[in-house]
Design an enzyme around this catalytic site. Structure first.
Site, PDB file in Angstrom:
ATOM      1  NE  ARG A  94      -3.632   2.302   2.632  1.00  0.00           N
ATOM      2  CZ  ARG A  94      -4.503   2.574   3.451  1.00  0.00           C
ATOM      3  NH1 ARG A  94      -5.038   1.678   4.174  1.00  0.00           N
ATOM      4  NH2 ARG A  94      -5.112   3.815   3.481  1.00  0.00           N
ATOM      5  CG  ASN A 148     -11.071  -1.467  -0.524  1.00  0.00           C
ATOM      6  OD1 ASN A 148     -12.273  -1.335  -1.096  1.00  0.00           O
ATOM      7  ND2 ASN A 148     -10.779  -1.113   0.876  1.00  0.00           N
ATOM      8  CB  CYS A 170     -17.830  -0.291   0.354  1.00  0.00           C
ATOM      9  SG  CYS A 170     -17.004   1.260   0.883  1.00  0.00           S
ATOM     10  CG  ASP A 171     -16.362   0.345   5.971  1.00  0.00           C
ATOM     11  OD1 ASP A 171     -15.867   0.950   5.266  1.00  0.00           O
ATOM     12  OD2 ASP A 171     -15.796  -0.210   6.873  1.00  0.00           O
ATOM     13  CG  HIS A 201     -14.208   3.749  -2.065  1.00  0.00           C
ATOM     14  ND1 HIS A 201     -12.747   3.117  -1.709  1.00  0.00           N
ATOM     15  CD2 HIS A 201     -14.853   3.425  -1.466  1.00  0.00           C
ATOM     16  CE1 HIS A 201     -12.917   2.604  -0.656  1.00  0.00           C
ATOM     17  NE2 HIS A 201     -14.225   2.528  -0.173  1.00  0.00           N
ATOM     18  CE1 TYR A 266     -10.977   6.078  -0.214  1.00  0.00           C
ATOM     19  CE2 TYR A 266     -13.263   5.805   0.910  1.00  0.00           C
ATOM     20  CZ  TYR A 266     -12.044   5.619   0.648  1.00  0.00           C
ATOM     21  OH  TYR A 266     -11.494   4.787   1.562  1.00  0.00           O
ATOM     22  NE  ARG A 286      -5.382   6.170   7.134  1.00  0.00           N
ATOM     23  CZ  ARG A 286      -5.538   6.392   8.203  1.00  0.00           C
ATOM     24  NH1 ARG A 286      -4.872   7.087   9.030  1.00  0.00           N
ATOM     25  NH2 ARG A 286      -6.491   5.542   9.029  1.00  0.00           N
TER      26      ARG A 286
HETATM   27  N1  LIG Z   1     -14.854  -2.402   1.756  1.00  0.00           N
HETATM   28  C1  LIG Z   1     -14.555  -1.680   2.834  1.00  0.00           C
HETATM   29  O1  LIG Z   1     -15.322  -0.715   2.989  1.00  0.00           O
HETATM   30  C2  LIG Z   1     -13.361  -1.944   3.608  1.00  0.00           C
HETATM   31  C3  LIG Z   1     -13.271  -1.202   4.972  1.00  0.00           C
HETATM   32  C4  LIG Z   1     -12.057  -1.449   5.470  1.00  0.00           C
HETATM   33  C5  LIG Z   1     -11.086  -2.661   5.151  1.00  0.00           C
HETATM   34  N2  LIG Z   1     -11.253  -3.098   3.918  1.00  0.00           N
HETATM   35  C6  LIG Z   1     -10.103  -3.596   3.290  1.00  0.00           C
HETATM   36  O2  LIG Z   1     -10.230  -5.047   4.273  1.00  0.00           O
HETATM   37  C7  LIG Z   1      -8.977  -5.577   3.751  1.00  0.00           C
HETATM   38  C8  LIG Z   1      -8.000  -5.825   4.862  1.00  0.00           C
HETATM   39  O3  LIG Z   1      -7.457  -4.536   5.463  1.00  0.00           O
HETATM   40  P1  LIG Z   1      -6.429  -4.574   6.534  1.00  0.00           P
HETATM   41  O4  LIG Z   1      -6.017  -3.101   6.558  1.00  0.00           O
HETATM   42  O5  LIG Z   1      -6.829  -5.024   7.759  1.00  0.00           O
HETATM   43  O6  LIG Z   1      -5.193  -5.464   6.100  1.00  0.00           O
HETATM   44  P2  LIG Z   1      -4.047  -6.229   6.682  1.00  0.00           P
HETATM   45  O7  LIG Z   1      -2.864  -6.257   5.845  1.00  0.00           O
HETATM   46  O8  LIG Z   1      -4.098  -5.802   8.030  1.00  0.00           O
HETATM   47  O9  LIG Z   1      -4.762  -7.716   6.717  1.00  0.00           O
HETATM   48  C9  LIG Z   1      -5.074  -8.679   5.336  1.00  0.00           C
HETATM   49  C10 LIG Z   1      -4.396  -9.995   5.574  1.00  0.00           C
HETATM   50  O10 LIG Z   1      -4.923 -10.613   4.285  1.00  0.00           O
HETATM   51  C11 LIG Z   1      -4.001 -11.734   4.188  1.00  0.00           C
HETATM   52  N3  LIG Z   1      -4.070 -11.986   2.884  1.00  0.00           N
HETATM   53  C12 LIG Z   1      -3.258 -11.401   1.865  1.00  0.00           C
HETATM   54  N4  LIG Z   1      -3.169 -12.014   0.622  1.00  0.00           N
HETATM   55  C13 LIG Z   1      -4.053 -13.123   1.098  1.00  0.00           C
HETATM   56  C14 LIG Z   1      -4.511 -14.396   0.283  1.00  0.00           C
HETATM   57  N5  LIG Z   1      -4.355 -14.407  -1.034  1.00  0.00           N
HETATM   58  N6  LIG Z   1      -5.061 -15.437   0.852  1.00  0.00           N
HETATM   59  C15 LIG Z   1      -5.325 -15.116   2.195  1.00  0.00           C
HETATM   60  N7  LIG Z   1      -4.902 -14.163   2.992  1.00  0.00           N
HETATM   61  C16 LIG Z   1      -4.145 -13.249   2.379  1.00  0.00           C
HETATM   62  C17 LIG Z   1      -2.714 -11.066   4.694  1.00  0.00           C
HETATM   63  O11 LIG Z   1      -1.617 -11.898   4.842  1.00  0.00           O
HETATM   64  C18 LIG Z   1      -3.172 -10.185   6.005  1.00  0.00           C
HETATM   65  O12 LIG Z   1      -2.902 -10.874   6.995  1.00  0.00           O
HETATM   66  C19 LIG Z   1      -8.235  -4.609   2.832  1.00  0.00           C
HETATM   67  O13 LIG Z   1      -8.418  -5.207   1.445  1.00  0.00           O
HETATM   68  C20 LIG Z   1      -8.914  -3.303   2.917  1.00  0.00           C
HETATM   69  O14 LIG Z   1      -8.693  -2.593   1.652  1.00  0.00           O
HETATM   70  C21 LIG Z   1     -12.307  -2.766   3.099  1.00  0.00           C
HETATM   71  O1  LIG Z   2      -6.987   4.431   5.651  1.00  0.00           O
HETATM   72  P1  LIG Z   2      -7.613   3.338   6.559  1.00  0.00           P
HETATM   73  O2  LIG Z   2      -7.229   2.031   5.896  1.00  0.00           O
HETATM   74  O3  LIG Z   2      -7.764   3.674   7.745  1.00  0.00           O
HETATM   75  O4  LIG Z   2      -9.097   3.257   5.607  1.00  0.00           O
HETATM   76  C1  LIG Z   2      -9.480   2.913   4.483  1.00  0.00           C
HETATM   77  C2  LIG Z   2     -11.000   2.370   4.363  1.00  0.00           C
HETATM   78  O5  LIG Z   2     -11.640   3.406   4.659  1.00  0.00           O
HETATM   79  C3  LIG Z   2     -12.956   3.287   4.440  1.00  0.00           C
HETATM   80  O6  LIG Z   2     -13.446   2.514   5.718  1.00  0.00           O
HETATM   81  C4  LIG Z   2     -13.540   2.859   6.762  1.00  0.00           C
HETATM   82  C5  LIG Z   2     -15.118   2.979   7.192  1.00  0.00           C
HETATM   83  O7  LIG Z   2     -15.490   3.974   6.429  1.00  0.00           O
HETATM   84  C6  LIG Z   2     -15.390   3.193   8.769  1.00  0.00           C
HETATM   85  O8  LIG Z   2     -16.605   3.360   9.193  1.00  0.00           O
HETATM   86  C7  LIG Z   2     -14.445   2.512   9.527  1.00  0.00           C
HETATM   87  O9  LIG Z   2     -14.943   1.015   9.684  1.00  0.00           O
HETATM   88  O10 LIG Z   2     -13.169   2.326   9.279  1.00  0.00           O
HETATM   89  C8  LIG Z   2     -12.936   1.970   8.027  1.00  0.00           C
HETATM   90  C9  LIG Z   2     -11.320   1.904   7.737  1.00  0.00           C
HETATM   91  O11 LIG Z   2     -11.010   3.027   8.084  1.00  0.00           O
HETATM   92  C10 LIG Z   2     -13.298   2.800   3.110  1.00  0.00           C
HETATM   93  O12 LIG Z   2     -14.714   2.081   3.168  1.00  0.00           O
HETATM   94  C11 LIG Z   2     -12.415   1.301   2.869  1.00  0.00           C
HETATM   95  O13 LIG Z   2     -12.652   0.774   1.740  1.00  0.00           O
HETATM   96  C12 LIG Z   2     -11.058   1.779   2.951  1.00  0.00           C
HETATM   97  O14 LIG Z   2     -10.256   0.410   2.829  1.00  0.00           O
HETATM   98 MN   LIG Z   3     -14.496   1.002   1.274  1.00  0.00          MN
END
Ligand SMILES: NC(=O)c1ccc[n+]([C@@H]2O[C@H](COP(=O)([O-])OP(=O)(O)OC[C@H]3O[C@@H](n4cnc5c(N)ncnc54)[C@H](O)[C@@H]3O)[C@@H](O)[C@H]2O)c1
Ligand SMILES: O=P(O)(O)OC[C@H]1O[C@H](O[C@H]2[C@H](O)[C@@H](O)[C@@H](O)O[C@@H]2CO)[C@H](O)[C@@H](O)[C@@H]1O
Ligand SMILES: [Mn+2]
Length: 443
Positions: A94, A148, A170-171, A201, A266, A286
């Site tokens: 990232r 994501n 998505c949250d 987003h 976003y 970030r």
């Molecule tokens: N949709 C949303 O709104 C939303 C909100 C918050 C976070 N997210 C997403 O959630 C995910 C996790 O975020 P995080 O910050 O906790 O990341 P993180 O790096 O702390 O954790 C991700 C985990 O996924 C594992 N991983 C990677 N590739 C893998 C694979 N092929 N198979 C199994 N495990 C695998 C890693 O080893 C790691 O432990 C990210 O994609 C982030 O963008 C989405």
């Molecule tokens: O920069 P990060 O890793 O802190 O956040 C990126 C993510 O931001 C959004 O998710 C937020 C969400 O909106 C909030 O409600 C709370 O749950 O925290 C989340 C993580 O900060 C976004 O929707 C995600 O897709 C991003 O990964």
């Molecule tokens: Mn999101």
């Protein structure tokens, strides 16, 4: 007897896993669980989170079977729901997604522009792999995916696994709806009914009413015009960092462009990229903030629990923001028909937009999946922006499937925040080098 569910959390080593695990325990009355399994492909990282959660589970929910593994067969056999939040390449990648574009004066962001494209090229394979494991070992299970960049992942699964039981969500809209509810003095977003359209987003609310059908838009618009989302910051410890606070305030300027709708935060990256670049430290983005705060905090807490052998007083907290995941699982498990924003194939729900686009719209969710709620025709401004952005997302998936350098160069060039094909190529060549362990080979 009431059915109890078996959950696998894919991305067991995620910073969000403890919060979601505790949240699941908090909601056992409405969503009973018999088994939780963590799955990750990084044994060492997952083990730290899993060992701490195992202690917590043993102390707080001994009746729930708990295990963790890196073996797909163990992880995905006898599962009802897979909650998938993986980050292929971890925060180290990232950081590169954010810093490489900045070298060329271009916004570097986790899910938007070149950073999001790079992350998408890494995520597609990881999510498809997990979906295939789920279908092999538990063909009736549902995957709730919030890995994501959700827009690109959703387009890839639509193209590559069109019949799979995956829901992408998505949250961010949930967080913003909570803020809007606060603005108008409601205790929960669930007291509002919304009209919304967009891409992940990349969306807008055009209608917000209370339960009695009263229009809440005028009051919300007043707040947006004065302070963006900044008057309604969360009372929890989420989003306390200055970069998020700034994003919520900047929504005032995003709103100003179209005062008929309320924008997703976003959109600032696409509409004010020059401002974002000026306000970003190219050496400390970030990803650095998250590594220094959330990741450190979670892993320190896990190590402390493991060292003490108890989670009492550990500071683990349920992730209240993630309640939507329980709502989604419940909607399917219990056919609640809850209205939720999902990322789904358009199929005419946005009348004047590509039928094949993966759009974010309100849907009714029940045991057979979702039904779209038609949102009608959208205005020219949003349509123009969305057509450009959806083309970027589709070209990324084309590039991943066919291994095409040309398509990925086109995707980067088309991204609204990249100024020219020349800059797109410079960024692309750096990204290829940085991602050589993760992307398919491009020719
Ligand atoms: N949709 C949303 O709104 C939303 C909100 C918050 C976070 N997210 C997403 O959630 C995910 C996790 O975020 P995080 O910050 O906790 O990341 P993180 O790096 O702390 O954790 C991700 C985990 O996924 C594992 N991983 C990677 N590739 C893998 C694979 N092929 N198979 C199994 N495990 C695998 C890693 O080893 C790691 O432990 C990210 O994609 C982030 O963008 C989405
Ligand atoms: O920069 P990060 O890793 O802190 O956040 C990126 C993510 O931001 C959004 O998710 C937020 C969400 O909106 C909030 O409600 C709370 O749950 O925290 C989340 C993580 O900060 C976004 O929707 C995600 O897709 C991003 O990964
Ligand atoms: Mn999101």
């Amino acid at each position: 007897m009431e059915k109890k569910y078996s959950i696998t959390i894919a991305g067991g080593g995620s910073t969000f896993t403890p919060g979601i695990c505790l949240l699941l325990l908090d909601h056992m009355e409405r969503f009973p669980i018999r088994k939780i399994c963590f799955y990750d492909n990084n044994k060492e990282r997952q083990e730290i989170v899993a060992k701490a959660c195992e202690i917590y589970m043993h102390e707080n929910a001994p009746e729930v079977e708990f295990n963790y593994t890196t073996d797909p067969e163990t992880a995905f056999t006898d599962v009802d729901f897979v909650m998938c939040h993986i980050r292929v390449g971890l925060y180290a990648m990232r950081e590169k997604d954010e810093k490489i574009p900045m070298k060329y004066g271009v916004v570097g962001q986790e899910t938007c522009g070149p950073g999001g494209i790079a992350y998408g090229m890494r995520s597609i394979g990881g999510v498809i792999e997990i979906l295939d494991y789920m279908e092999k070992y538990s063909p009736d299970a549902w995957m709730l995916n919030y890995s994501n960049p959700a827009a690109i992942v959703a387009e890839a699964t639509r193209r590559l696994r069109p019949n799979s039981k995956i829901l992408n969500i998505c949250d961010m809209p949930i967080d913003l709806e909570e803020k809007m509810a606060t603005m108008v003095g409601l205790s929960s977003r669930k007291e509002m009914s919304v009209g919304y359209y967009g891409l992940n987003h990349f969306g807008w609310w055009y209608k917000i009413e209370d339960k009695d059908g009263n229009d809440l838009m005028p009051a919300i618009k007043k707040h947006m015009a004065e302070n963006g989302f900044a008057d309604a910051l969360s009372k929890t410890n989420q989003h306390v960092e200055p970069s998020w606070i700034e994003t919520f305030a900047k929504a005032k300027d995003v709103y100003a462009l179209d005062p008929d709708t309320i924008p997703n935060t976003y959109l600032k990256y696409y509409l004010y990229p020059d401002y974002v670049v000026e306000h970003t430290d190219p050496n400390h983005t970030r990803a650095n903030e998250v590594m220094e705060h959330r990741e450190k905090h979670i892993f320190d807490a896990c190590r402390e629990i493991i060292a003490k052998g108890t989670a009492v007083g550990c500071g683990f907290e349920p992730d209240a923001h993630a309640e939507y995941i329980v709502d989604l699982a419940c909607a399917i498990a219990k056919n609640t028909k809850e209205k939720m924003l999902l990322i789904v194939p358009n199929e005419g729900a946005i009348e004047n937009f590509d039928r094949t686009a993966m759009v974010e719209i309100p849907c009714i969710v029940g045991k057979n999946g979702y039904e779209r709620i038609v949102q009608g025709a959208i205005p020219q401004f949003q349509k123009g922006l969305m057509e450009q952005q959806v083309s970027v997302e589709k070209l990324v998936v084309d590039a991943w499937i066919t291994g095409s350098y040309q398509k990925l160069w086109q995707a980067l060039t088309l991204s609204k925040i990249v100024p020219s094909a020349r800059v797109a190529k410079l960024i692309l060549d750096d990204l290829i080098e940085a991602n050589k362990d993760f992307w398919p080979e491009l020719k």
